[in-house]
Design an enzyme around this catalytic site. Structure first.
Site, PDB file in Angstrom:
ATOM      1  CG  ASP A 163       1.702  -2.521   3.953  1.00  0.00           C
ATOM      2  OD1 ASP A 163       2.048  -1.573   3.221  1.00  0.00           O
ATOM      3  OD2 ASP A 163       0.990  -2.369   4.961  1.00  0.00           O
ATOM      4  CG  ASP A 179       1.983   4.442   3.695  1.00  0.00           C
ATOM      5  OD1 ASP A 179       2.983   4.046   3.044  1.00  0.00           O
ATOM      6  OD2 ASP A 179       1.913   4.376   4.929  1.00  0.00           O
ATOM      7  CG  PHE A 183      -1.435  -1.409   1.501  1.00  0.00           C
ATOM      8  CD1 PHE A 183      -2.094  -2.110   0.499  1.00  0.00           C
ATOM      9  CD2 PHE A 183      -1.200  -2.023   2.714  1.00  0.00           C
ATOM     10  CE1 PHE A 183      -2.527  -3.416   0.713  1.00  0.00           C
ATOM     11  CE2 PHE A 183      -1.624  -3.326   2.938  1.00  0.00           C
ATOM     12  CZ  PHE A 183      -2.284  -4.021   1.938  1.00  0.00           C
TER      13      PHE A 183
HETATM   14  N1  LIG Z   1       1.211   0.970   3.940  1.00  0.00           N
HETATM   15  C1  LIG Z   1       0.383   1.117   4.951  1.00  0.00           C
HETATM   16  N2  LIG Z   1      -0.079   2.349   5.258  1.00  0.00           N
HETATM   17  C2  LIG Z   1      -0.906   2.462   6.313  1.00  0.00           C
HETATM   18  C3  LIG Z   1      -1.321   1.392   7.098  1.00  0.00           C
HETATM   19  C4  LIG Z   1      -2.178   1.906   8.065  1.00  0.00           C
HETATM   20  C5  LIG Z   1      -2.860   1.165   9.183  1.00  0.00           C
HETATM   21  N3  LIG Z   1      -3.181  -0.159   8.905  1.00  0.00           N
HETATM   22  C6  LIG Z   1      -3.556  -0.951  10.040  1.00  0.00           C
HETATM   23  C7  LIG Z   1      -3.890  -2.297   9.705  1.00  0.00           C
HETATM   24  C8  LIG Z   1      -3.203  -3.211  10.428  1.00  0.00           C
HETATM   25  C9  LIG Z   1      -2.211  -2.599  11.246  1.00  0.00           C
HETATM   26  O1  LIG Z   1      -2.302  -3.055  12.571  1.00  0.00           O
HETATM   27  C10 LIG Z   1      -2.457  -1.102  11.057  1.00  0.00           C
HETATM   28  O2  LIG Z   1      -2.948  -0.478  12.193  1.00  0.00           O
HETATM   29  C11 LIG Z   1      -2.269   3.265   7.856  1.00  0.00           C
HETATM   30  N4  LIG Z   1      -1.490   3.593   6.798  1.00  0.00           N
HETATM   31  C12 LIG Z   1      -1.138   4.906   6.270  1.00  0.00           C
HETATM   32  O3  LIG Z   1      -0.059   5.393   7.069  1.00  0.00           O
HETATM   33  C13 LIG Z   1      -0.126   6.826   7.102  1.00  0.00           C
HETATM   34  C14 LIG Z   1      -0.424   7.270   8.510  1.00  0.00           C
HETATM   35  O4  LIG Z   1       0.712   7.406   9.226  1.00  0.00           O
HETATM   36  P1  LIG Z   1       0.683   8.328  10.562  1.00  0.00           P
HETATM   37  O5  LIG Z   1       0.498   9.748  10.109  1.00  0.00           O
HETATM   38  O6  LIG Z   1       2.041   8.059  11.183  1.00  0.00           O
HETATM   39  O7  LIG Z   1      -0.437   7.812  11.418  1.00  0.00           O
HETATM   40  C15 LIG Z   1      -1.310   7.215   6.190  1.00  0.00           C
HETATM   41  O8  LIG Z   1      -0.870   7.374   4.868  1.00  0.00           O
HETATM   42  C16 LIG Z   1      -2.192   5.983   6.332  1.00  0.00           C
HETATM   43  O9  LIG Z   1      -3.114   5.885   5.284  1.00  0.00           O
HETATM   44  C17 LIG Z   1      -0.817   0.088   6.783  1.00  0.00           C
HETATM   45  O10 LIG Z   1      -1.106  -0.934   7.402  1.00  0.00           O
HETATM   46  N5  LIG Z   1       0.033   0.030   5.704  1.00  0.00           N
END
Ligand SMILES: Nc1nc2c(c(CN[C@H]3C=C[C@H](O)[C@@H]3O)cn2[C@@H]2O[C@H](COP(=O)(O)O)[C@@H](O)[C@H]2O)c(=O)[nH]1
Length: 306
Positions: free
Chosen positions: A283, A215, A213
């Site tokens: 990821d 991000d 993903f």
């Molecule tokens: N690649 C990727 N990006 C993810 C997540 C998640 C949450 N997934 C949940 C599912 C299972 C886990 O236990 C996680 O809790 C959020 N994001 C992204 O991160 C950024 C937020 O950052 P900050 O501002 O520091 O909170 C924002 O772009 C957000 O869209 C992920 O898993 N993978």
């Protein structure tokens, strides 16, 4: 998700501001001996889970507004996940399709117990309305019916989500070509899979088709590992917290090269160590690494996609 893989690879082969370093990919794979450290879904213990359809509803709503936290230095994804969880525990109808269509900014803040306007708040509201309206129109108000309609296929679920909910159509134009990144649509599928541990609502026979993903955390981790190399101009912009505009070549290259690099690492782990790894597992490992590093410098783009 062949279109995500193919279009990202095309961007990577034409990129000017970001390079994928194959040698560093090999170094990282060697360091972990092809075994991606296992990170549990919800390692933070912040998500709602009741084992039933309300959990699916929660995850779709969560991922509909899972983007752009950084403009508020104190806000993070955790607040969104745990805020929606607490609201649901207090009143299990807060995410019903009819109610989703009625929220305004102040009500969403109250729901999340957040004291000030959220970044891109109006967009978040518009997207909540979109989810409520379309769930009601096509799925009897239930996200679980949407998942059911995918017939246990992760790829089909991504297609359904992007077809029905325009807000999830995360794509860009790069040198005239359409590039598909589908971050929130794919993360929704991964969240359902992770929450239900690949069973019941979370059973997908093709979960391996999902890519990483793209991000703003994972690219920063890859850059820190040396896998992504930025041009000095781009590096300076990121370090000085200068905003990178949405749809710019820089932004698309950062996101597409992230997907491409992780796919390459996955292929290498398979060919060199004979181990099958899912991009979803890569990821969780990379993302959890990134969010635990408070000094991580990440690119800043105003976007509803991530
Ligand atoms: N690649 C990727 N990006 C993810 C997540 C998640 C949450 N997934 C949940 C599912 C299972 C886990 O236990 C996680 O809790 C959020 N994001 C992204 O991160 C950024 C937020 O950052 P900050 O501002 O520091 O909170 C924002 O772009 C957000 O869209 C992920 O898993 N993978």
């Amino acid at each position: 998700m062949e279109e995500v893989r193919q279009t990202s690879a095309w961007v990577a082969s034409h990129a000017k501001h970001v390079k994928v370093d194959s040698l560093e990919i090999e170094n990282v794979a060697d360091r972990i001996q092809g075994s991606v450290p296992k990170v549990e879904w919800d390692f933070e213990g912040i998500h709602y889970f009741d084992g039933g359809p309300l959990t699916v509803q929660y995850l779709l709503v969560l991922d509909a507004i899972n983007f752009c936290f950084w403009p508020d230095e104190e806000l993070s994804y955790d607040h969104l996940a745990s805020g929606l969880k607490a609201a649901l525990q207090q009143d299990n109808s807060v995410l019903d399709a009819d109610r989703l269509q009625t929220y305004d900014g102040p009500q969403l803040r109250e729901l999340l117990n957040w004291p000030r306007p959220l970044p891109l708040e109006e967009e978040r509201i518009r997207l909540l309305h979109e989810v409520g309206t379309e769930l009601e129109r096509s799925y009897e108000g239930q996200a679980a019916n949407l998942v059911k309609a995918a017939g246990n296929s992760a790829a089909r679920l991504v297609t359904l989500v992007t077809r029905h909910f325009p807000g999830f159509r995360d794509h860009s134009l790069y040198k005239g070509r359409q590039v598909f990144l589908y971050k929130r649509a794919q993360i929704f599928v991964a969240d359902v899979w992770g929450a239900f541990k690949g069973q019941g609502h979370g059973k997908f026979y093709d979960i391996g088709s999902i890519t990483i993903f793209a991000d703003y955390i994972v690219p920063a981790v890859l850059e820190q590992l040396g896998v992504l190399k930025y041009s000095s101009t781009l590096s300076n912009s990121i370090d000085s917290k200068i905003e990178i505009s949405s749809g710019s070549e820089e932004e698309i290259e950062i996101r597409a090269c992230t997907i491409y690099a992780v796919e390459k690492m996955r292929d290498l782990i398979e060919s060199k160590f004979a181990k099958k790894v899912l991009s979803v597992e890569m990821d969780l490992w990379l993302w959890s690494k990134g969010v635990q590093d408070s000094d991580l410098a990440h690119h800043r783009t105003l976007s509803i996609y991530y």
